[in-house]
Design an enzyme around this catalytic site. Structure first.
Site, PDB file in Angstrom:
ATOM      1  N   ALA A   1      40.917  42.998  44.363  1.00  0.00           N
ATOM      2  CA  ALA A   1      41.963  42.848  43.349  1.00  0.00           C
ATOM      3  C   ALA A   1      41.742  43.910  42.288  1.00  0.00           C
ATOM      4  O   ALA A   1      40.599  44.278  41.993  1.00  0.00           O
ATOM      5  CB  ALA A   1      41.937  41.452  42.733  1.00  0.00           C
ATOM      6  N   GLU A   2      42.831  44.390  41.706  1.00  0.00           N
ATOM      7  CA  GLU A   2      42.756  45.561  40.837  1.00  0.00           C
ATOM      8  C   GLU A   2      41.868  45.431  39.609  1.00  0.00           C
ATOM      9  O   GLU A   2      41.346  46.448  39.127  1.00  0.00           O
ATOM     10  CB  GLU A   2      44.153  46.040  40.427  1.00  0.00           C
ATOM     11  CG  GLU A   2      45.051  45.004  39.816  1.00  0.00           C
ATOM     12  CD  GLU A   2      45.976  44.372  40.830  1.00  0.00           C
ATOM     13  OE1 GLU A   2      47.142  44.134  40.484  1.00  0.00           O
ATOM     14  OE2 GLU A   2      45.535  44.102  41.967  1.00  0.00           O
ATOM     15  N   PRO A   3      41.629  44.247  39.037  1.00  0.00           N
ATOM     16  CA  PRO A   3      40.765  44.226  37.853  1.00  0.00           C
ATOM     17  C   PRO A   3      39.283  44.399  38.156  1.00  0.00           C
ATOM     18  O   PRO A   3      38.476  44.350  37.237  1.00  0.00           O
ATOM     19  CB  PRO A   3      41.038  42.843  37.237  1.00  0.00           C
ATOM     20  CG  PRO A   3      41.480  42.004  38.370  1.00  0.00           C
ATOM     21  CD  PRO A   3      42.245  42.927  39.273  1.00  0.00           C
TER      22      PRO A   3
END
Length: 652
Positions: free
Chosen positions: A322-324
């Site tokens: 996931a991008e974070p």
């Protein structure tokens, strides 16, 4: 030693009129609500500070009243530079109404800008955003008419177009951690994400500004493990001890030890999805999953792909991200989005986008709100509704393979899956395949020019963006092309010979997807060209773990060899191939046997330098000339050269 622990009111007193504040936070994860509440309180009581600029990568908000939605007051905010806007609708309404200056830039670019500001660089130079709405030739990310300053410009570097995003000073940083000592050292052991806290603090400190950290507890001097300190005290000016209600782990969960990596969750306890249009879409998208690959799944419809992968027992053969900053495990949904369970690692958000922008994703599956005849996708702007791009642009421009997933129409769509067929009970009110998207968040033509494979998966059909345009490739059983597809589109796609979507998708039983994706059905991976006398073996994404797996490969080749009746040349695709060390020698021995009995010559190719080295070593130990190339073209050229007698001996 200075005690940096102060009240929220004392910390907020530092903020001056005209300041630029950078906020940590991804939805509710890491959002410094104690500081946000105190800032709103001061403004409502005194009318100051005024004319602030807010900067955030991912929207710190819940889509209603929490997070930065509290700060949507005229006079308080002058300008906003944000990556994602849908969870801060009150700020979004001000932007759409021309009450503030507002920009929407890619989440990953803002994340990197924090680093660039901290390092006193001029800005971020990247190809992310080219030919989308953040390209200055298409608006430069400016949301409204009152936003005049250009933050993005096109640059030429060695004859290639790049985008340059201008840096600007950060005068105040609002960050969040778990524990602080009196000198301001910050750890994050209870946080679900690390985010950009260090980069934001560095940007503010090196801009001559102030750093305010919100924490849930304070430790004695010297009590913190220096290896766990994420933001050092030399960068922190004030520490505020938060009230529990303003320091939830996420907006959806007060505290889950699994989000902090304290234990692993038993994934076999997850409930399978019901067989409806969402599962149909997730199942079809799951057929594109690269075994052994790294995948990003977006919020919404794509979340179902993880559930299907778990149900079909292929989740262990993927690395979801996931991008974070999440690597591995299972990303969460809703107001927990961004957090994950069973993670292998949690990176700083800017480092995750280094990985994404550099091509680290083998596949991404994201949602789609509007699609047009060019294959352009809009997920960011719909009239007065401002969603923002978030990490969408970074991810879609740089993933090796793309799948967009969503229903064919929206607004009241009802379907029925019965007897292996799909029936449209009630059509959606809103068309999603439109003549022209309102805003280009993903440029389909640009993807086609770059050779990026793109699928658009719906419950009733699948499109691909080919060099010629949008082509209808698959149709669900029970669906009529004219009645159920073309009649509900604003453009006519290319229609040649669409095939039926896999029948297993529409049956309420496991699809045995592991057999398809892991290569247990080896027969589909072998083909033979009699004119050239070449057999092609596609081992892409296959994971050889046991002697039975090795025997399965041997048997299928021997069966085809018996049918051919004479020796032949072999070309093998080893992209994303995995082999356990315990059976590497067994596999190499099998290869030697096959070369001796069935092949005139053999060549192999893989883009993985590591696999070329390791497989080459294993084959060499068995006195097999590896002939392992980097590209398919090189492998074919070697075979053809060998047949003509022109191949260089020992080429590998």
């Amino acid at each position: 030693m200075k005690n940096k622990v102060v009240s929220a009111a004392e910390a907020i007193a530092i903020v001056r009129d005209g300041d630029t504040i950078a906020f940590s936070g991804f939805v509710g994860t890491g959002t410094p609500d104690e500081l946000i509440v105190a800032l709103e309180k001061r403004f409502l009581e005194t009318g100051h500070p005024r004319d602030l600029t807010f900067v955030f990568a991912a929207a710190p908000g819940d889509g209603k009243d929490r997070g930065l939605n509290r700060l949507a007051h005229e006079g308080l905010v002058k300008r906003v530079v944000g990556g994602h806007w849908s969870l801060v609708p009150k700020l979004g309404a001000m932007a759409v109404a021309n009450k503030i200056e507002a920009y929407n830039l890619p989440l990953g670019v803002i994340s990197h800008l924090f680093r660039d500001i901290g390092a006193h660089r001029a800005g971020a130079l990247t190809r992310v955003g080219l030919r989308t709405f953040v390209d200055p030739r298409q608006g430069g990310g400016r949301i409204n008419e009152v936003t005049k300053e250009a933050l993005v410009r096109v640059m030429q570097v060695d004859g290639q177009e790049w985008l340059f995003y201008k840096a600007f000073p950060i005068t105040v940083a609002f960050i969040r951690g778990t524990t602080a000592d009196l000198t301001g050292n910050i750890t994050m052991e209870h946080e679900a994400l690390v985010l950009d806290n260090l980069a934001i603090a560095t940007a503010a400190k090196n801009s001559g500004g102030f750093v305010i950290a919100q924490v849930e507890r304070v430790a004695a001097p010297g009590a913190l493990n220096p290896r766990q300190v994420i933001v050092p005290g030399v960068m922190v000016d004030c520490v505020v001890l938060a009230q529990p209600e303003n320091h939830r782990q996420t907006y959806g969960t007060a505290y889950n030890p699994a989000f902090a990596g304290e234990f692993k969750v038993a994934l076999d306890m997850l409930t399978p999805m019901p067989l409806d249009e969402r599962k149909v879409i997730a199942r079809r998208a799951a057929f594109e999953l690269p075994m052994g690959g790294v995948v990003n799944l977006g919020i919404g419809m794509p979340e179902g792909v993880a559930a299907v992968a778990n149900e079909e027992r292929v989740l262990n053969h993927l690395t979801l991200t996931a991008e974070p900053g999440v690597i591995g495990g299972v990303p969460q949904s809703g107001l927990d989005f961004g957090a994950a369970v069973n993670t292998e690692a949690v990176l700083h958000q800017n480092q995750q986008f280094d990985f994404y922008d550099g091509g680290g994703l083998d596949m991404a599956c994201l949602g789609m709100a509007e699609v047009d005849s060019e294959g352009h996708v809009n997920v960011s702007r719909f009239g007065p509704k401002l969603a923002g791009a978030g990490g969408f642009i970074n991810i879609t421009q740089n993933a090796r393979r793309l799948v967009f997933a969503g229903t064919f129409t929206a607004g009241g769509l009802e379907t029925e899956v019965k007897d292996g067929k799909l029936r449209i009970v009630k059509e959606g009110r809103k068309r999603k395949f439109v003549k022209k998207v309102e805003q280009i968040t993903f440029n389909g033509a640009f993807a086609a020019e770059n050779g990026q494979p793109v699928h658009y998966v719906t419950e009733r059909c699948v499109f691909c963006r080919t060099q010629e345009g949008m082509e209808l490739m698959e149709v669900a059983p029970g669906i009529d092309v004219e009645r159920d597809i073309l009649a509900h589109m604003d453009f006519k796609p290319i229609v040649k010979n669409p095939v039926a979507m896999d029948a297993r998708i529409f049956r309420d039983e496991p699809m045995q997807l592991d057999e398809t994706l892991l290569g247990l059905g080896m027969g589909q991976r072998v083909s033979y060209d009699p004119e050239r006398n070449v057999m092609f073996l596609n081992m892409e994404g296959m994971h050889v773990k046991t002697r039975d797996d090795v025997d399965r490969v041997r048997r299928v080749i021997e069966e085809r060899a018996a049918a051919i009746g004479h020796k032949f040349a072999l070309v093998v695709n080893y992209d994303d191939f995995l082999i356990d060390a315990a059976v590497a020698d067994t596999y190499a021995a099998m290869v030697r046997y096959m070369e001796t009995h069935y092949y005139t010559t053999a060549s192999r190719y893989t883009t993985s330098a590591f696999l070329r080295l390791k497989l080459g070593e294993a084959l060499s130990r068995r006195r097999v000339k590896p002939h392992i190339f980097e590209t398919r073209a090189d492998a074919h050229a070697f075979v053809e050269g060998h047949e003509k007698g022109t191949a260089e001996p020992g080429a590998a």
